[in-house]
Design an enzyme around this catalytic site. Structure first.
Site, mmCIF file in Angstrom:
data_model
loop_
_atom_site.group_PDB
_atom_site.id
_atom_site.type_symbol
_atom_site.label_atom_id
_atom_site.label_comp_id
_atom_site.label_asym_id
_atom_site.label_seq_id
_atom_site.Cartn_x
_atom_site.Cartn_y
_atom_site.Cartn_z
ATOM 1 N N ASP A 13 0.850 -1.341 -0.168
ATOM 2 C CA ASP A 13 0.068 0.033 -0.090
ATOM 3 C C ASP A 13 0.849 1.346 0.026
ATOM 4 O O ASP A 13 0.426 2.346 0.324
ATOM 5 C CB ASP A 13 -0.964 -0.107 1.264
ATOM 6 C CG ASP A 13 -1.796 -1.227 1.195
ATOM 7 O OD1 ASP A 13 -2.230 -1.737 -0.033
ATOM 8 O OD2 ASP A 13 -2.253 -1.546 2.502
ATOM 9 N N LYS A 16 1.926 1.977 -5.015
ATOM 10 C CA LYS A 16 2.299 1.290 -6.520
ATOM 11 C C LYS A 16 1.456 1.723 -7.539
ATOM 12 O O LYS A 16 1.777 1.932 -8.738
ATOM 13 C CB LYS A 16 2.559 -0.101 -6.361
ATOM 14 C CG LYS A 16 3.518 -0.531 -5.071
ATOM 15 C CD LYS A 16 3.499 -2.046 -4.908
ATOM 16 C CE LYS A 16 2.382 -2.465 -4.230
ATOM 17 N NZ LYS A 16 1.998 -1.986 -2.887
ATOM 18 N N ALA A 39 -4.193 -7.714 -3.873
ATOM 19 C CA ALA A 39 -3.675 -6.362 -4.180
ATOM 20 C C ALA A 39 -4.907 -5.497 -4.125
ATOM 21 O O ALA A 39 -5.821 -5.879 -4.667
ATOM 22 C CB ALA A 39 -2.699 -6.414 -5.520
ATOM 23 N N GLY A 40 -4.535 -4.062 -3.920
ATOM 24 C CA GLY A 40 -5.534 -3.103 -4.028
ATOM 25 C C GLY A 40 -4.832 -1.823 -4.492
ATOM 26 O O GLY A 40 -4.185 -1.343 -3.656
ATOM 27 N N HIS A 41 -4.744 -1.567 -5.745
ATOM 28 C CA HIS A 41 -4.044 -0.583 -6.184
ATOM 29 C C HIS A 41 -4.855 0.631 -6.621
ATOM 30 O O HIS A 41 -5.592 0.676 -7.814
ATOM 31 C CB HIS A 41 -3.039 -1.204 -7.407
ATOM 32 C CG HIS A 41 -2.125 -1.815 -6.910
ATOM 33 N ND1 HIS A 41 -1.258 -2.713 -7.905
ATOM 34 C CD2 HIS A 41 -1.979 -2.463 -5.852
ATOM 35 C CE1 HIS A 41 -0.478 -3.504 -7.093
ATOM 36 N NE2 HIS A 41 -0.764 -3.479 -5.811
ATOM 37 N N ARG A 135 1.687 -28.917 -7.025
ATOM 38 C CA ARG A 135 1.414 -29.339 -8.265
ATOM 39 C C ARG A 135 0.095 -30.185 -8.463
ATOM 40 O O ARG A 135 -0.015 -31.092 -9.190
ATOM 41 C CB ARG A 135 2.443 -30.490 -8.721
ATOM 42 C CG ARG A 135 4.031 -29.583 -8.948
ATOM 43 C CD ARG A 135 5.190 -30.404 -8.576
ATOM 44 N NE ARG A 135 5.109 -30.816 -7.325
ATOM 45 C CZ ARG A 135 5.996 -31.706 -6.693
ATOM 46 N NH1 ARG A 135 6.849 -32.239 -7.696
ATOM 47 N NH2 ARG A 135 5.867 -31.865 -5.484
ATOM 48 N N GLN A 219 1.939 -6.115 -2.939
ATOM 49 C CA GLN A 219 2.371 -6.140 -1.986
ATOM 50 C C GLN A 219 3.781 -5.385 -1.821
ATOM 51 O O GLN A 219 3.764 -4.467 -2.418
ATOM 52 C CB GLN A 219 2.510 -7.641 -1.338
ATOM 53 C CG GLN A 219 1.231 -8.220 -1.152
ATOM 54 C CD GLN A 219 0.644 -8.789 -2.553
ATOM 55 O OE1 GLN A 219 1.373 -9.828 -3.204
ATOM 56 N NE2 GLN A 219 -0.475 -8.476 -2.795
ATOM 57 N N PRO A 299 -8.769 -0.974 8.899
ATOM 58 C CA PRO A 299 -8.015 0.152 9.214
ATOM 59 C C PRO A 299 -6.614 -0.357 9.004
ATOM 60 O O PRO A 299 -6.010 -1.419 9.612
ATOM 61 C CB PRO A 299 -8.359 0.353 10.703
ATOM 62 C CG PRO A 299 -9.348 -0.406 11.021
ATOM 63 C CD PRO A 299 -9.767 -1.376 9.829
HETATM 64 P P1 GDP Z 1 -0.847 0.349 -3.649
HETATM 65 O O1 GDP Z 1 -1.440 -0.862 -3.191
HETATM 66 O O2 GDP Z 1 0.983 0.454 -3.343
HETATM 67 O O3 GDP Z 1 -1.100 0.720 -4.811
HETATM 68 O O4 GDP Z 1 -1.341 1.509 -2.626
HETATM 69 P P2 GDP Z 1 -2.994 1.828 -2.241
HETATM 70 O O5 GDP Z 1 -3.530 2.188 -3.557
HETATM 71 O O6 GDP Z 1 -3.413 0.459 -1.552
HETATM 72 O O7 GDP Z 1 -2.846 2.774 -1.146
HETATM 73 C C1 GDP Z 1 -2.202 3.970 -1.365
HETATM 74 C C2 GDP Z 1 -3.348 5.120 -1.146
HETATM 75 O O8 GDP Z 1 -2.776 6.340 -1.026
HETATM 76 C C3 GDP Z 1 -4.293 5.224 -2.154
HETATM 77 O O9 GDP Z 1 -5.511 5.665 -1.492
HETATM 78 C C4 GDP Z 1 -3.786 6.299 -2.982
HETATM 79 O O10 GDP Z 1 -4.777 6.930 -3.758
HETATM 80 C C5 GDP Z 1 -2.936 7.180 -1.954
HETATM 81 N N1 GDP Z 1 -1.909 8.014 -2.502
HETATM 82 C C6 GDP Z 1 -0.765 7.607 -3.156
HETATM 83 N N2 GDP Z 1 0.130 8.524 -3.255
HETATM 84 C C7 GDP Z 1 -0.244 9.590 -2.330
HETATM 85 C C8 GDP Z 1 0.215 10.789 -2.000
HETATM 86 O O11 GDP Z 1 1.271 11.289 -2.519
HETATM 87 N N3 GDP Z 1 -0.607 11.609 -1.193
HETATM 88 C C9 GDP Z 1 -1.790 11.099 -0.678
HETATM 89 N N4 GDP Z 1 -2.415 11.936 0.007
HETATM 90 N N5 GDP Z 1 -2.226 10.128 -0.962
HETATM 91 C C10 GDP Z 1 -1.721 9.289 -2.019
HETATM 92 P P1 IMO Z 2 -0.970 -4.122 -2.304
HETATM 93 O O1 IMO Z 2 -0.618 -4.884 -3.553
HETATM 94 C C1 IMO Z 2 -0.956 -4.592 2.122
HETATM 95 C C2 IMO Z 2 -1.186 -8.608 3.687
HETATM 96 C C3 IMO Z 2 -2.429 -9.203 4.324
HETATM 97 C C4 IMO Z 2 -1.699 -10.097 5.396
HETATM 98 C C5 IMO Z 2 -0.776 -10.641 4.490
HETATM 99 C C6 IMO Z 2 -0.926 -11.936 3.915
HETATM 100 O O2 IMO Z 2 -2.224 -3.349 -2.351
HETATM 101 O O3 IMO Z 2 -0.027 -3.334 -1.408
HETATM 102 P P2 IMO Z 2 -2.752 -12.626 1.826
HETATM 103 O O4 IMO Z 2 -4.184 -12.330 1.509
HETATM 104 O O5 IMO Z 2 -1.700 -12.159 0.805
HETATM 105 O O6 IMO Z 2 -2.448 -14.241 2.148
HETATM 106 O O7 IMO Z 2 -2.304 -11.950 3.158
HETATM 107 O O8 IMO Z 2 -0.189 -9.981 3.552
HETATM 108 N N1 IMO Z 2 -1.382 -8.088 2.497
HETATM 109 C C7 IMO Z 2 -1.521 -6.746 1.917
HETATM 110 N N2 IMO Z 2 -0.961 -5.695 2.703
HETATM 111 N N3 IMO Z 2 -1.083 -4.590 0.770
HETATM 112 C C8 IMO Z 2 -1.450 -5.555 0.117
HETATM 113 O O9 IMO Z 2 -1.288 -5.445 -1.321
HETATM 114 C C9 IMO Z 2 -1.539 -6.815 0.550
HETATM 115 N N4 IMO Z 2 -1.234 -7.750 0.084
HETATM 116 C C10 IMO Z 2 -1.618 -8.697 1.196
HETATM 117 O O10 IMO Z 2 -2.977 -8.084 4.996
HETATM 118 O O11 IMO Z 2 -1.145 -9.374 6.373
HETATM 119 MG MG MG Z 3 -2.953 -1.600 -1.742
#
Ligand code: GDP
Ligand code: IMO
Ligand code: MG
Length: 425
Positions: A13, A16, A39-41, A135, A219, A299
Site C-alpha cells: 500500500d 504502487k 492487491a488493491g492498487h 502441483r 504487496q 484500518p
Molecule cells: P498500492 O497498493 O501500493 O497501490 O497503494 P494503495 O492504493 O493500496 O494505497 C495508497 C493510497 O494512498 C491510495 O489511496 C492512493 O490514492 C493514496 N496515495 C498515493 N500517493 C499519495 C500521495 O502522495 N498523497 C496522498 N495523500 N495520497 C496518496
Molecule cells: P498491495 O498490492 C498490504 C497482507 C495481508 C496479510 C498478509 C497475507 O495493495 O500493496 P494474503 O491475503 O496475501 O495471504 O495476506 O499480507 N497483504 C497486503 N497488505 N497491501 C497488499 O497489497 C497486501 N496483500 C496482502 O494484510 O497481512
Molecule cells: Mg494496496
C-alpha cells in the site's frame, strides 16, 4: 526509456498503483507478476478513483496490460473487474498468461478458515499458491480447454479428502460443489479465452521491438514469502526478482528497479511492526492519511518511518531508486519520527531479524525529524518540474536524510493521490 520494475519497499500500500499509472504513460506494456486479488492498487485521475485488484494500473493509458504467470486469478472477480472497468468507458487491452494459476472458491474457504492468525485478505492466495507448489492446482489453460469441466472435476478429486477432513465441505456438499464449480469455471474459461496467451513471449517480442515494459509488483518487500517478516507475509515473492520469474522480464536486459515508500509506515494484518504508533497519534495519522485497506477496508496500522526496515528492503530487492508518496500527509501530522536502528536488550544490532518474535522485541532507535512544510495545492503546482534544490528546505532535508540512510536516491516525490500530484526529479 529503460524497462522498469515497480515494487513496494514496505508492507504494501505504498502507492504502487499511483506510480504505475504515472509511469505507464511512457511504457508500451504493463505487467503484473505476483499476487492476486489481495492487491488493491488505487489510481486517481481527473476526479475518478479506480481500485485495481487484478488489472494492471496502466489500464487508463490504453496500454497492453498483462497478468503474468506469477499471478493467481479468481476468474469471477477478474471478470467483474473487467466489466466494471469497461462500463466506465475504457476498453481493456488485457492479456492473461495461460500458465497463471486459478483461485477457486474452496481456496477462499480454506483461507477464511485458517488465515486469521496472519490476518490475510481472505482472497484464497495462500491456499492457491500452496496447491500450485504441490502441483495439484489448475491453470488458466485448463479452464479454457475444451474438456475444462472434466479437468476441474479431476483436480477436485485430488483435494476431496483434504476438503472433507478439514470440514470445508461435507460429503454431500463436496459433490454439489464439484458439479456446480466445474460448470461455472468452464464458463468463465470461455469468457477468458480471447485474452489468454503466452504473455512471456509478448514481453520478449516487445523487447526485440525496443518497446518499454513496466512491471508492477503487488504487496511489498517486507511481505515477501522468503525475505519478509515470515510467517506474517503473503505467499508469493514480492521482490523485484519476481518480475523475472512471474512476469517474463529477461535477465541481462538493462532494467530500472524503483521502490515505492510512504513518508511514514503502514501495515495491514498481523505481524511485527517495530515503529507502530498507538492511541491518538495513530488515530490521527490514520484519519489524516485515509489509511484504510483498498481491498478489505480494514484500518491500516500506522507508524513512524522505519528507515532501518526500508534500508533492508532496498538491499534485499536491489532497489536502485525510491519514489516517496504521502509527503502531503506527513505535513499534516506532528510527532512522526524516523527509526535509524534497532536494539535488542539494550544492545544495537546490525541485521534485520529474520525471526518474527525477535522482531517483536526490538526497540527502535529514533531520531526526531523537522516538521515538513505544508504546501497548498497552488504552491505544489508551482513546483511542477522543480529540482530537489528548489524544494522547501524542510522537504529537501527530509529527502536528503532518507537518501543518506538508505543509500539510494529519491527520484520521484508524490504529494497527493492524483496523477498530476507528482514531481519527477
Ligand atoms: P498500492 O497498493 O501500493 O497501490 O497503494 P494503495 O492504493 O493500496 O494505497 C495508497 C493510497 O494512498 C491510495 O489511496 C492512493 O490514492 C493514496 N496515495 C498515493 N500517493 C499519495 C500521495 O502522495 N498523497 C496522498 N495523500 N495520497 C496518496
Ligand atoms: P498491495 O498490492 C498490504 C497482507 C495481508 C496479510 C498478509 C497475507 O495493495 O500493496 P494474503 O491475503 O496475501 O495471504 O495476506 O499480507 N497483504 C497486503 N497488505 N497491501 C497488499 O497489497 C497486501 N496483500 C496482502 O494484510 O497481512
Ligand atoms: Mg494496496
Amino acid at each position: 526509456m529503460k524497462n522498469t520494475i515497480v515494487v513496494g519497499a514496505q508492507w504494501g500500500d505504498e502507492g504502487k498503483g499511483k506510480l504505475v499509472d504515472v509511469l505507464a504513460e511512457q511504457s508500451d506494456l504493463v505487467v503484473r507478476f505476483n499476487g492476486g486479488g489481495n492487491a488493491g492498487h488505487t489510481v486517481m485521475h481527473a476526479g475518478e478513483t479506480y481500485k485495481f485488484h487484478y488489472m494492471p494500473s496502466g489500464m487508463l493509458h490504453d496500454k497492453i496490460c498483462i497478468l503474468g504467470t506469477g499471478v493467481v486469478i479468481n476468474p469471477k472477480d477478474l471478470l467483474e473487474e473487467i466489466e466494471s472497468f469497461t462500463g466506465s468507458g475504457h476498453a481493456p487491452r488485457l492479456r492473461i498468461s495461460a500458465r497463471a494459476h486459478v483461485i477457486f472458491p474452496h481456496h477462499q474457504m480454506i483461507d477464511a478458515k485458517g488465515g486469521g492468525k496472519i490476518g490475510t485478505t481472505g482472497r484464497g492466495i495462500g491456499p492457491t499458491y500452496s496447491q500450485k507448489a504441490s502441483r495439484i492446482n489448475l491453470r488458466i489453460l485448463d479452464i479454457i480447454a475444451d474438456d475444462a469441466e472434466s479437468r476441474i472435476k479431476t483436480a477436485l478429486r485430488d483435494v476431496k479428502d483434504m476438503l472433507i477432513a478439514d470440514q470445508i465441505f461435507s460429503q454431500a456438499e463436496y459433490q454439489e460443489y464439484c458439479n456446480s464449480v466445474s460448470t461455472e469455471y468452464a464458463a468463465y474459461g470461455q469468457e477468458f479465452k480471447p485474452f489468454v496467451t503466452d504473455t512471456e513471449d509478448l514481453v520478449r517480442v516487445a523487447g526485440k521491438n525496443n518497446e518499454t515494459v513496466l512491471f508492477e509488483g503487488a504487496q511489498g518487500t517486507l511481505l515477501d514469502l522468503n525475505y519478509g517478516t515470515y510467517p506474517f507475509v503473503t505467499s508469493s515473492s514480492t521482490l523485484a526478482a519476481a518480475a523475472f520469474v512471474g512476469g517474463g522480464a529477461i535477465p541481462g536486459v538493462p532494467i530500472r528497479i524503483l521502490g515505492i515508500t510512504k513518508a511514514y509506515t503502514t501495515r495491514v494484518g498481523e505481524g511485527p511492526f517495530p515503529t507502530e504508533l498507538e492511541g491518538d497519534a495513530a488515530t490521527n495519522l490514520r484519519e489524516v492519511g485515509h489509511e484504510y485497506g483498498a481491498t478489505t477496508g480494514r484500518p491500516r496500522r500506522v507508524g513512524h518511518l522505519d528507515l532501518y526496515a526500508l534500508r533492508y528492503a532496498v538491499r534485499i530487492s536491489g532497489i536502485q531508486e525510491l519514489a516517496m508518496t504521502k509527503i502531503d500527509t506527513l505535513a499534516l501530522v506532528s510527532g512522526v519520527k524516523a527509526c535509524v536502528g534497532y536494539k535488542i536488550n539494550g544492545k544495537e544490532i546490525d541485521y534485520f531479524p529474520a525471526d518474527a518474535p525477535t522482531l517483536e522485541l526490538v526497540e527502535p532507535i529514533y531520531t526526531d525529524i523537522e516538521p515538513v512544510a505544508d504546501l497548498s495545492k497552488e504552491e505544489w503546482v508551482k513546483l511542477k518540474g522543480a529540482s530537489k534544490a528548489q524544494l522547501p528546505e524542510s522537504i529537501r532535508n527530509y529527502i536528503k536524510f532518507i537518501e543518506d540512510f538508505v543509500e539510494v536516491p529519491i527520484t520521484i516525490l508524490s504529494h497527493g493521490p492524483e496523477r498530476n500530484e507528482t514531481i519527477v526529479f
